[in-house]
Enzyme design. Structure first.
Site, mmCIF file in Angstrom:
data_model
loop_
_atom_site.group_PDB
_atom_site.id
_atom_site.type_symbol
_atom_site.label_atom_id
_atom_site.label_comp_id
_atom_site.label_asym_id
_atom_site.label_seq_id
_atom_site.Cartn_x
_atom_site.Cartn_y
_atom_site.Cartn_z
ATOM 1 N N GLU A 309 0.853 -1.206 0.000
ATOM 2 C CA GLU A 309 0.000 0.000 0.000
ATOM 3 C C GLU A 309 0.880 1.244 0.000
ATOM 4 O O GLU A 309 0.685 2.161 0.798
ATOM 5 C CB GLU A 309 -0.918 -0.009 1.224
ATOM 6 C CG GLU A 309 -1.757 -1.289 1.346
ATOM 7 C CD GLU A 309 -2.764 -1.274 2.495
ATOM 8 O OE1 GLU A 309 -2.342 -0.983 3.626
ATOM 9 O OE2 GLU A 309 -3.945 -1.529 2.240
ATOM 10 N N CYS A 402 -10.805 0.191 7.372
ATOM 11 C CA CYS A 402 -10.258 1.474 7.813
ATOM 12 C C CYS A 402 -10.898 2.652 7.095
ATOM 13 O O CYS A 402 -11.065 3.728 7.663
ATOM 14 C CB CYS A 402 -8.747 1.501 7.602
ATOM 15 S SG CYS A 402 -8.233 1.038 5.942
#
Lengths: 634, 634
Positions: A309, A402
């Site tokens: 990421e 998230c």
């Protein structure tokens, strides 16, 4: 009185200060905030219940439930972020039902806390023996950070202390545990505690929290995770993934996990703001510049790599495999806003505007209940959905959830990113219709931006004598009109109207909303030979669903010689201005799958075709299918 | 008599059969094989010792060492692959020292085997309770497969049975353990056992090994890993990573982990070859076609994604983040060669040639002792090395050391990919100087291909009467010269010389080695607007180190209007033909890091510059630095 993130202390060395009051009352963002308040936030507790996050809290409190639910040690943070979002929402007006839910979840959180102040259900329920022992992947300080942020929001918004007391107990436990010569002398693999402690310092006035934040910022980059706090396994030790590869003040570029990197930089910016340290401020400005200039997508999205990421190398910005996590866009807004306040420079809010309207907003569906985690700039028709994939199709919730509560908290606190004040007056950073009090005055913004370039600003109140209303002019606006006069964009980006104002006086700013063809720097290899369409702050995209039958998105070119049009369609995608542009479509037939490399030969031009582009933020709200922002030029 | 991989049974339904004897005696590949024999293979045991692989075997045998070394459950497979490489090497001539090392390692392997035939040190030493319980990540059948391959190679090359007996014991244990109604009814997360069992069937003539291979091929894609054989953790359940998402016969495209996918397809091709099943054969041909046409790099490399070491979507072929693992190139050669034999079509060997000279060979340094795991087509000057990164810099060995011994075994067995035979005669698939016996005849190939296009083929021996020498004409050779006459390339790719041959008769094939500018299909978005340079089977690249001072690789364009040159440099990079081409260089100054997207404007053309391109396989042998295959066109 509303309130939001960042309440600078009086000692802060910021050029600008957040607004004293900020309310978005109509227009584009009010509609999104309404969906957030009516759909996204109210659904939160049920989603958290279904995903097991609340059961984990009950298990930690010693209830009848005992198994830890979910795949990640940071499950609690989803609860904390929802509490923060709900708190900012409560700041904007009473809502009995929401308040009850907030109280219910706060009670769950409080009950889960250990007598010593510790609170992370993963370690309480599943691995008590590993507490503070696997700082790389444990996310304990990360969760603590989100808890503190939620507590600050709840206290700031409601004046109540129930959650703040929990947070202070945990913070005190951390303070007693961490530090040179204490039990643990290492950082967390996921930054977040830094900015949280800075907010706790601001909320309580207690210097100890700033000191603890400074300890974490300063320790980072010295390999403390290698000294016995790794649980092993991927990613590689020393990886920038953990944000421990180089001290912030020495870093030359943003690297590693994008959200971690930007949360860290936001926390460091808080620290520099409150301490006035020039070295840290200059390092942050340098990092921001290189990140915006070499590692940011046209949409404001960041994070070029799915793997880790992460930020890619400079100019590594693939449109198809863009990760551009929704959370990273939010982290970018947080970092940029702190830099805007710290330095007073308009460029930070230029990027915030771009990010909000594009790479951030794409993360939430128009319905407020379907989400994107990854925000690519291209999806091919041949896109292969893989299990667990959350790239090209909106999803009701994620295994790693998230993003949704992060979107909720930013939308709930959005008014606070619109305006600021200083000794000279008020600065309008964004043009959301609403009322903003800062720098001693109050203004009301009206208009239908970003669809309409005409923005009316009424000074409702201003101090006697000379007072300055500063209007940010976006970099795409070479020239603007102010009360009918054409003005060149000031180099600073700030159009400063310094005069003696009388209450009720109005100025009209007109931003030019011609459709723009945008080309990439030749170093952005992945989109060489393409153009994008922009209008105002909006990036546009083509979706397969808008193409004439038989035309394929991967067989199109865009012709900049044909002047594009713009048309507002109130019933499309919640009301959007679509663009029409001219292009060429190659025949859809003859799609062989021979060797895809061959001798130099001119491309067939294809037949003329009219293309309809929609705002990027609204993509993937109708049908699965191909999409692209960058279109090959004819 | 030499021997190599794939010895078809007499029942096999293959159009072509591997050569009876194949020896590479000079030229390009002989030099690489010499380095392999003199440097790479001899270093193997010391590398395996240093990495702990041999200690693991000793620990499993109950020695004084007890800890498992290394991060992965598949550490043993490095030993097995080295044994396979060394065995193929021994097939080409006696080597006492190598034989001693082979015997030593075989003894270690044999001593490590359990009484019940099981052999995988990770589970023997570290997690005995988990044996056959975590098939997704355990790699037990994968390691078994490599052990069997090594045993077959050793037996075929030396006639000795020491390792084959170990392999047969393990295979029998697997046979007793796996199957419907047996203890385990599931596949391995990493294919390899399939092709290994097919080779064991061929080596022993025992049908049971074919049946077991067929069981594994058929079971795949039915979710057996979900039924209690997952250890949990990433990747996502059901992910194509495990190659269990769809049955081979129903698959529409290559997907998931590239090596796993291609090993599986190679095994399935072995099965189709021996059973003659048309459905499986057709499915494999379809998968090969779509993979070559939409998911393969110009270099023959495959695997577009670092994440999951995986194939991307169709036409997702980024040059910078190409994964293109060396092992995947090897797997591609294995799959293609089986298809070449099965179908007799030349296109499979077209791709083998391309892969061997480019995406495979780049994996090993010219010195034979520095390796690339990842083989990108572009590295920027700003490349950020990250810990554990093995993308842009050659490395002496890897934490996950699958590639080096894999390269060794392919180079050691390379002669067997050069020629085949059938009832009509002999087919030359590749033009490595050497002697090949197949289809009842023997030919000798001479020449300095790929540097020189003139290839002399002498028929040393041919049966009386009509006999056919078939020469593969690569697809980039529109026209060839044969004994001075110009011929159009046959559509089949096979130039069939059917005549009565007398021993010693020679034909001269001349392949055209003009430098070619190659353009990508417009659907390969990541390299739009660029050109590559090719000559013969070689893909070329530019390296920063060859540029004039002050010229940056990312500020260059290539001008196809200027005719390129070719020049052989015997002392450069072990002797290479370099290309010179004309281009333009933008000024290196003025590298701001402002917002990298802007209004449409013509690019500055830059100053003329002469560019020197080197063969891609030889990159990263001199200095770290930028490299690119695809260059923006002027």
């Amino acid at each position: 009185m509303t309130d939001g993130p960042i309440r600078l202390t009086h000692r802060a060395h910021a050029r600008l200060r957040p607004a004293d009051d900020a309310r978005i009352t109509g227009g584009f963002w009010a509609a999104r905030r309404q969906t957030n308040a009516a759909v996204s936030i109210p659904q939160g507790p049920a989603k958290l219940e279904a995903a097991g996050n609340l059961a984990n809290l009950r298990a930690a409190a010693g209830g009848t439930e005992t198994a830890f639910a979910g795949d990640f040690p940071f499950q609690d943070s989803d609860v904390h972020k929802w509490l923060e979002a709900a708190s900012w929402q409560l700041a904007h007006g009473p809502d009995r039902e929401l308040e009850r839910e907030v109280d219910r979840l706060i009670a769950l959180v409080a009950a889960a806390q250990e007598p010593d102040g510790y609170l992370q259900t993963y370690y309480q329920v599943k691995h008590p023996e590993r507490r503070w022992k696997e700082l790389d992947w444990g996310h304990e300080l990360y969760c603590a950070g989100h808890l503190i942020q939620a507590a600050v929001a709840h206290h700031r918004a409601t004046g109540r202390t129930a959650l703040l007391e929990v947070a202070l107990r945990f913070a005190a436990h951390i303070e007693a545990t961490f530090g040179e010569g204490r039990a643990v002398d290492a950082v967390c693999g996921h930054p977040e505690i830094e900015t949280a402690l800075m907010e706790l310092y601001r909320e309580t006035g207690e210097r100890r929290w700033l000191d603890l934040a400074a300890y974490f910022v300063d320790l980072r980059g010295h390999g403390s995770l290698e000294a016995g706090f790794r649980r092993g396994g991927a990613p590689t030790p020393g990886s920038p993934y953990w944000q421990d590869q180089v001290p912030v003040r020495e870093a030359r570029t943003a690297t590693g996990h994008a959200v971690r990197q930007l949360y860290l930089l936001a926390g460091a910016a808080d620290l520099a703001t409150e301490t006035g340290e020039a070295e840290l401020r200059d390092a942050l400005a340098r990092l921001w510049t290189v990140t915006a200039g070499t590692k940011t997508y046209l949409t404001g999205g960041v994070g070029a790599r799915h793997e880790g990421e992460a930020f890619g190398d400079a100019y590594e910005l693939p449109p198809d495999r863009a990760y551009a996590e929704t959370c990273a866009a939010i982290a970018s807004v947080q970092f940029s806003w702190r830099m805007a306040l710290l330095t007073g420079e308009a460029r930070y809010s230029d990027l915030i505007e771009r990010t909000l309207y594009n790479g951030f907003l794409s993360g939430v569906g128009l319905d407020g209940e379907h989400w994107l985690y990854v925000n690519p700039l291209q999806v091919r028709e041949e896109y292969e959905f893989r299990p667990g994939d959350h790239t090209a199709r909106r999803t009701p919730w994620f295994r790693c959830a998230c993003c949704p509560p992060n979107v909720m908290r930013l939308l709930a606190s959005l008014p606070h990113y619109m305006a600021s004040g200083d000794g000279t007056g008020l600065q309008l950073h964004q043009y959301a219709a609403g009322t903003y009090t800062a720098g001693g005055g109050t203004v009301t913004v009206a208009g239908d931006y970003p669809w309409v370039g005409r923005i009316a600003i009424t000074v409702d109140e201003a101090p006697a004598g000379t007072w300055t209303l500063a209007l940010r002019v976006p970099p795409w606006a070479d020239r603007v009109r102010l009360d009918g006069r054409t003005l060149k964009r000031p180099d600073t980006g700030w159009l400063r109207l310094e005069r003696a104002w009388s209450a009720g006086e109005r100025v009209v700013l007109e931003l030019p909303l011609e459709v723009r063809f945008t080309r990439p720097d030749p170093r952005v290899d992945a989109v060489r030979g393409t153009l994008a369409l922009e209008r105002g702050p909006l990036v546009y995209c083509l979706e397969q669903t808008d193409l004439p039958p038989g035309v394929r998105l991967d067989a199109l070119t865009l012709d900049p010689a044909i002047t594009p049009g713009a048309e507002h369609r109130p019933r499309l995608l919640g009301g959007v201005t679509v663009l029409t542009a001219g292009g060429r479509a190659r025949a859809a037939g003859g799609r062989e799958e021979g060797w895809p490399y061959g001798a130099e030969a001119p491309e067939p031009a294809g037949e003329p075709v009219e293309l309809t582009a929609v705002p990027y933020y609204a993509w993937a709200n109708r049908a699965d299918g191909a999409m692209r922002v960058w279109v090959p030029r004819a």
